[in-house]
Design a protein around this motif. Structure first.
Motif, PDB file in Angstrom:
ATOM      1  N   SER A  50       0.814  -1.216   0.000  1.00 41.91           N
ATOM      2  CA  SER A  50       0.000   0.000   0.000  1.00 41.91           C
ATOM      3  C   SER A  50       0.847   1.267   0.000  1.00 41.91           C
ATOM      4  O   SER A  50       0.346   2.344  -0.273  1.00 41.91           O
ATOM      5  N   LEU A  57      -4.912  -2.559  -1.241  1.00 42.52           N
ATOM      6  CA  LEU A  57      -5.536  -3.012   0.001  1.00 42.52           C
ATOM      7  C   LEU A  57      -6.715  -3.935  -0.269  1.00 42.52           C
ATOM      8  O   LEU A  57      -7.014  -4.826   0.523  1.00 42.52           O
ATOM      9  N   THR A  62      -5.139 -11.610   3.894  1.00 38.36           N
ATOM     10  CA  THR A  62      -4.971 -11.867   5.323  1.00 38.36           C
ATOM     11  C   THR A  62      -4.359 -10.641   5.989  1.00 38.36           C
ATOM     12  O   THR A  62      -3.861  -9.736   5.326  1.00 38.36           O
ATOM     13  N   SER A  63      -4.372 -10.636   7.296  1.00 42.17           N
ATOM     14  CA  SER A  63      -3.724  -9.552   8.050  1.00 42.17           C
ATOM     15  C   SER A  63      -2.219  -9.765   8.027  1.00 42.17           C
ATOM     16  O   SER A  63      -1.735 -10.890   7.934  1.00 42.17           O
ATOM     17  N   SER A  84      -1.537  -4.266   8.132  1.00 41.53           N
ATOM     18  CA  SER A  84      -2.836  -4.320   7.472  1.00 41.53           C
ATOM     19  C   SER A  84      -3.720  -5.320   8.211  1.00 41.53           C
ATOM     20  O   SER A  84      -3.275  -6.394   8.591  1.00 41.53           O
ATOM     21  N   HIS A  86      -7.315  -7.374   8.031  1.00 42.24           N
ATOM     22  CA  HIS A  86      -8.419  -7.845   7.213  1.00 42.24           C
ATOM     23  C   HIS A  86      -9.659  -7.904   8.099  1.00 42.24           C
ATOM     24  O   HIS A  86      -9.860  -8.848   8.857  1.00 42.24           O
ATOM     25  N   ARG A  92     -10.793  -3.400   4.842  1.00 40.74           N
ATOM     26  CA  ARG A  92      -9.438  -3.561   5.353  1.00 40.74           C
ATOM     27  C   ARG A  92      -9.035  -2.299   6.075  1.00 40.74           C
ATOM     28  O   ARG A  92      -9.489  -1.210   5.756  1.00 40.74           O
ATOM     29  N   GLN A  94      -5.557  -0.128   7.355  1.00 37.96           N
ATOM     30  CA  GLN A  94      -4.117  -0.014   7.132  1.00 37.96           C
ATOM     31  C   GLN A  94      -3.525   1.014   8.073  1.00 37.96           C
ATOM     32  O   GLN A  94      -4.080   2.103   8.254  1.00 37.96           O
TER      33      GLN A  94
END
Length: 99
Positions: A50, A57, A62-63, A84, A86, A92, A94
């Motif tokens: 990102s 994003l 997944t995170s 990030s 999820h 999402r 960030q």
């Protein structure tokens, strides 16, 4: 005549004044993307993507958390943190920190 040439030479020598200030701002946070020739827009599956492409994003499944530390000469350091989260299938979150 000699003083005129000296002034002319000094003005030509100073024609690029200020062109190198702030070059530390061009330090990339990702070694992987720097090795790819700064093609960061093509990466979309990690938290650091990102930084180069905010629209990525939507593709993060997944995170994730990433941290980058670059130590340069003259005590110049560049730290970058990216996380990030999820939240749902269409949301999402960030967080980025640059120091």
């Amino acid at each position: 005549m000699l003083s005129g040439l000296t002034v002319l030479q000094l003005s030509v020598a100073q024609s690029k004044t200020g062109t190198t200030i702030g070059q530390f701002l061009l330090i990339e946070p990702s070694g992987k993307i720097s090795a790819m020739g700064n093609a960061g827009v093509a990466i979309y599956d990690e938290a650091l993507s990102s930084y180069y492409n905010p629209a990525s994003l939507g593709y993060i499944a997944t995170s994730g958390v990433q941290f980058s530390h670059n130590a340069w000469y003259a005590d110049i350091t560049h730290d970058y943190f990216s996380a990030s989260l999820h939240v749902t299938i269409s949301a999402r979150l960030q967080f980025q920190f640059l120091h």
